[in-house]
Design an enzyme around this catalytic site. Structure first.
Site, PDB file in Angstrom:
ATOM      1  CD  GLN A 137      75.112 -69.185  37.021  1.00  0.00           C
ATOM      2  OE1 GLN A 137      74.217 -68.376  36.759  1.00  0.00           O
ATOM      3  NE2 GLN A 137      76.111 -69.421  36.199  1.00  0.00           N
ATOM      4  NE  ARG A 191      74.970 -55.513  28.370  1.00  0.00           N
ATOM      5  CZ  ARG A 191      74.675 -56.306  27.333  1.00  0.00           C
ATOM      6  NH1 ARG A 191      74.637 -55.807  26.121  1.00  0.00           N
ATOM      7  NH2 ARG A 191      74.413 -57.582  27.533  1.00  0.00           N
ATOM      8  CG  ASP A 236      67.550 -61.144  28.425  1.00  0.00           C
ATOM      9  OD1 ASP A 236      67.296 -62.128  27.718  1.00  0.00           O
ATOM     10  OD2 ASP A 236      68.643 -60.545  28.388  1.00  0.00           O
ATOM     11  NE  ARG A 249      21.071 -28.089  63.225  1.00  0.00           N
ATOM     12  CZ  ARG A 249      20.374 -28.245  62.097  1.00  0.00           C
ATOM     13  NH1 ARG A 249      20.916 -28.807  61.044  1.00  0.00           N
ATOM     14  NH2 ARG A 249      19.118 -27.839  62.054  1.00  0.00           N
ATOM     15  CG  ASN A 270      70.890 -57.182  26.879  1.00  0.00           C
ATOM     16  OD1 ASN A 270      71.062 -58.097  27.673  1.00  0.00           O
ATOM     17  ND2 ASN A 270      70.583 -57.390  25.611  1.00  0.00           N
ATOM     18  CE  LYS A 328      68.947 -59.078  31.449  1.00  0.00           C
ATOM     19  NZ  LYS A 328      69.965 -58.977  30.369  1.00  0.00           N
ATOM     20  CD  GLU A 348      78.080 -65.304  22.655  1.00  0.00           C
ATOM     21  OE1 GLU A 348      77.735 -64.258  23.206  1.00  0.00           O
ATOM     22  OE2 GLU A 348      77.282 -66.028  22.029  1.00  0.00           O
ATOM     23  N   GLY A 378      78.871 -67.528  33.480  1.00  0.00           N
ATOM     24  CA  GLY A 378      78.446 -67.590  32.085  1.00  0.00           C
ATOM     25  C   GLY A 378      77.251 -68.515  31.891  1.00  0.00           C
TER      26      GLY A 378
HETATM   27  C1  UD1 Z   1      73.571 -64.338  25.251  1.00  0.00           C
HETATM   28  C2  UD1 Z   1      74.197 -65.294  24.235  1.00  0.00           C
HETATM   29  C3  UD1 Z   1      74.217 -64.615  22.870  1.00  0.00           C
HETATM   30  C4  UD1 Z   1      72.821 -64.214  22.485  1.00  0.00           C
HETATM   31  C5  UD1 Z   1      72.168 -63.340  23.579  1.00  0.00           C
HETATM   32  C6  UD1 Z   1      70.707 -63.141  23.295  1.00  0.00           C
HETATM   33  C7  UD1 Z   1      75.808 -66.614  25.504  1.00  0.00           C
HETATM   34  C8  UD1 Z   1      77.255 -66.849  25.778  1.00  0.00           C
HETATM   35  N1  UD1 Z   1      75.528 -65.629  24.646  1.00  0.00           N
HETATM   36  O1  UD1 Z   1      74.423 -63.228  25.351  1.00  0.00           O
HETATM   37  O2  UD1 Z   1      74.748 -65.490  21.907  1.00  0.00           O
HETATM   38  O3  UD1 Z   1      72.843 -63.514  21.269  1.00  0.00           O
HETATM   39  O4  UD1 Z   1      72.264 -64.009  24.849  1.00  0.00           O
HETATM   40  O5  UD1 Z   1      70.144 -62.277  24.217  1.00  0.00           O
HETATM   41  O6  UD1 Z   1      74.976 -67.289  26.028  1.00  0.00           O
HETATM   42  N2  UD1 Z   1      72.805 -65.707  32.889  1.00  0.00           N
HETATM   43  C9  UD1 Z   1      72.854 -66.543  33.991  1.00  0.00           C
HETATM   44  N3  UD1 Z   1      74.044 -66.871  34.521  1.00  0.00           N
HETATM   45  C10 UD1 Z   1      75.234 -66.433  34.023  1.00  0.00           C
HETATM   46  C11 UD1 Z   1      75.182 -65.578  32.889  1.00  0.00           C
HETATM   47  C12 UD1 Z   1      73.967 -65.248  32.343  1.00  0.00           C
HETATM   48  O7  UD1 Z   1      71.825 -66.981  34.490  1.00  0.00           O
HETATM   49  O8  UD1 Z   1      76.285 -66.795  34.572  1.00  0.00           O
HETATM   50  C13 UD1 Z   1      71.497 -65.374  32.312  1.00  0.00           C
HETATM   51  C14 UD1 Z   1      71.177 -63.888  32.354  1.00  0.00           C
HETATM   52  O9  UD1 Z   1      70.481 -63.559  33.539  1.00  0.00           O
HETATM   53  C15 UD1 Z   1      70.311 -63.689  31.109  1.00  0.00           C
HETATM   54  C16 UD1 Z   1      70.794 -64.773  30.170  1.00  0.00           C
HETATM   55  O10 UD1 Z   1      71.505 -65.715  30.955  1.00  0.00           O
HETATM   56  O11 UD1 Z   1      68.943 -63.900  31.365  1.00  0.00           O
HETATM   57  C17 UD1 Z   1      71.698 -64.221  29.091  1.00  0.00           C
HETATM   58  O12 UD1 Z   1      72.777 -63.581  29.686  1.00  0.00           O
HETATM   59  P1  UD1 Z   1      73.405 -62.269  29.094  1.00  0.00           P
HETATM   60  O13 UD1 Z   1      74.542 -61.882  29.918  1.00  0.00           O
HETATM   61  O14 UD1 Z   1      72.337 -61.278  28.835  1.00  0.00           O
HETATM   62  O15 UD1 Z   1      73.957 -62.868  27.700  1.00  0.00           O
HETATM   63  P2  UD1 Z   1      74.330 -62.067  26.467  1.00  0.00           P
HETATM   64  O16 UD1 Z   1      75.714 -61.525  26.638  1.00  0.00           O
HETATM   65  O17 UD1 Z   1      73.270 -61.127  26.116  1.00  0.00           O
HETATM   66 CA    CA Z   2      71.115 -60.672  26.893  1.00  0.00          CA
END
Ligand code: UD1
Ligand code: CA
Length: 464
Positions: A78, A16, A107, A440, A227, A23, A155, A83
């Site tokens: 990773q 996003r 973040d 000069r 985000n 990010k 979620e 997720g």
């Molecule tokens: C996540 C939470 C949500 C919370 C929100 C707060 C989950 C499933 N949901 O959602 O409940 O309200 O954060 O900001 O956790 N990341 C990884 N590897 C992955 C996926 C994500 O390292 O495979 C990291 C991202 O870089 C980020 C953090 O995890 O720093 C959160 O990921 P993001 O995709 O922003 O989660 P949200 O959908 O915002």
């Molecule tokens: Ca987030």
């Protein structure tokens, strides 16, 4: 706290943001988001050896940044981003050696050390504790479901209309008892709307296994994630005001906080005065009694006490010692040093040069790769010709020298103590101690020039 570790999740794509930059490397003021998260953990008392950043998408860039700036912080990979649950699992071999694991979304730059400390101290109480906040607009955040003695998270995409009305949301910061997390982590599935493994499912699984879960609420302003570019801009603004408020409370005078920017690594002393429209970045330090004039931009500038940066000065990676003066309109860069009481004035550029104690470069000059002794005066328009098209060469000027206006130093050049140069000289040889270097052409006057000139013009017109 020895047996506690902090895992910072930073492997996600951050789709996003619509940016090629990962990010967590997006800047809040002049530092990447991840800096604030690491700094926060440090201030909460976690030593960098017990911190890891989980990287994946854009991971090489994040890794090289972290290993340069925070060499003690571990980098874990990773490779596929399936997720947040999968993310925590990917790092298991590292955190399983600890008693407690704190997981932070990478973040959340505005979180305060006190809040993290509270999370850390709760890590002994529950099998999992999560930080929440009451969201003004809960958007896509995970919703907090409070049971009688437990907490779980649903979620947004999986939530019912009723659940979506809940305004208490998950901030993405958790403290786990490692043994408990190990016992359930393999039971997290990707059976959900996003086909992702959610770390948030850990709480439900723990509740089912009779373990304890809890939550505490923190202010929204502090816990909001980044985000989108709009959220990044908002977070930068909040951070800017926090930093300014901190310095005001430490006795720094800021005439118009609405127009001043100060980076998070800057250090200011009491009785520094900052005029409107000033930016101070990097590892700049400013000593007591100094004034930074309007329109000045300082980056990694070390400013002593009672220094006056008059106005519109750009100072980068340079040092201004006590009682020195600079500006208006000067550019001081690349390891230049203004020694005590020295002065760089109007339309002056100084590069990789040392201006000795009490020496002055008052107007329209360029000093590059030059060393000036004490009490030197550089006449207006003087320039070091330090670059021959291939290499840079040094100019060395001794103590108590008087440099005439518009002197060109063809470097390498040397002027010994007490020597002077005549105005308009091109200096190609050493000027010995106490001598005057004149380089000069002598003035020659051509008599009756105007008469001849008129005559010439008359003739040419006559020929037309
Ligand atoms: C996540 C939470 C949500 C919370 C929100 C707060 C989950 C499933 N949901 O959602 O409940 O309200 O954060 O900001 O956790 N990341 C990884 N590897 C992955 C996926 C994500 O390292 O495979 C990291 C991202 O870089 C980020 C953090 O995890 O720093 C959160 O990921 P993001 O995709 O922003 O989660 P949200 O959908 O915002
Ligand atoms: Ca987030």
């Amino acid at each position: 706290m020895d047996n506690l570790c902090v895992l910072i999740m930073a492997a996600g794509k951050g789709t996003r943001m619509k940016s090629a930059i990962p990010k967590v490397l997006q800047p809040v003021l002049d530092s990447p988001i991840i800096d604030y998260v690491i700094r926060n953990a440090k201030s909460a008392g976690v030593s960098p050896e017990n911190m890891a950043v989980l990287v994946g998408s854009g991971g090489e860039e994040v890794e090289s940044y972290i290993t340069t700036k925070f060499p003690d912080v571990k980098i874990l990979w990773q490779h596929e981003q399936l997720g947040t649950g999968h993310a925590v699992k990917s790092a298991r071999e590292w955190w399983r050696n600890y008693d407690s694991l704190v997981v932070l979304n990478g973040d959340v730059p505005l979180m305060r050390p006190e809040s993290l400390r509270e999370l850390i101290s709760s890590s002994g109480k529950n099998d999992c504790t999560v930080i929440t906040f009451e969201a003004e607009n809960p958007g896509a955040y995970g919703r907090i479901i409070r049971g009688e003695n437990s907490v779980s998270i649903i979620e947004y995409k999986d939530a019912s209309q009723e659940q979506r009305k809940i305004r208490e949301v998950n901030a993405g910061c958790y403290a786990f008892r490692v043994k408990s997390l190990l016992s359930i982590i393999d039971s997290i599935t990707n059976n959900n709307a996003q086909k992702e493994y959610y770390i948030t499912d850990a709480l439900g699984l723990m509740n089912d296994a009779g373990m304890s879960t809890g939550a505490f609420i923190m202010p929204e302003e502090e816990m909001q994630g980044v985000n989108t570019q709009a959220e990044l801009a908002h977070v930068s603004k909040v951070m800017r005001h926090e930093i300014l408020a901190d310095w005001l409370s430490e006795g720094v005078r800021i005439l118009d906080p609405e127009t001043v920017y100060i980076g998070a690594d800057v250090v200011l002393m009491p009785d520094v005065t900052i005029m409107p429209n000033v930016q101070i970045w990097g590892k700049s330090k400013i000593g007591s009694g100094s004034v930074i004039g309007s329109g000045s931009i300082l980056t990694n500038a070390v400013i002593g006490e009672n220094v006056h940066v008059i106005a519109y000065a750009v100072i980068e990676n340079s040092t201004l010692r006590d009682h020195s003066k600079a500006g208006p309109f000067c550019y001081i860069r690349d390891n230049t040093v203004l020694e005590a009481g020295a002065f760089a004035g109007k339309f002056v550029e100084l590069k990789n040069s040392t201006i000795g104690e009490g020496s002055k470069v008052p107007h329209l000059s360029y000093m590059g790769d030059a060393t000036l002794g004490h009490d030197v005066n550089i006449g207006a328009g003087s320039i070091t010709c330090n670059y021959d098209g291939e290499k840079k060469h040094k100019t060395v000027i001794g103590n108590n020298c008087f440099i005439g206006s518009n002197t060109m130093f063809v470097a390498p050049a040397e002027v010994e103590d007490g020597a002077a140069t005549a105005a308009g000289s091109v200096i190609t040889q050493k000027v010995p101690e106490n001598s005057l270097g004149v380089g000069r052409a002598r003035q020659k006057n051509i008599a009756d020039w105007s008469l001849r000139n008129h005559h010439h013009q008359a003739t040419t017109e006559g020929e037309k």
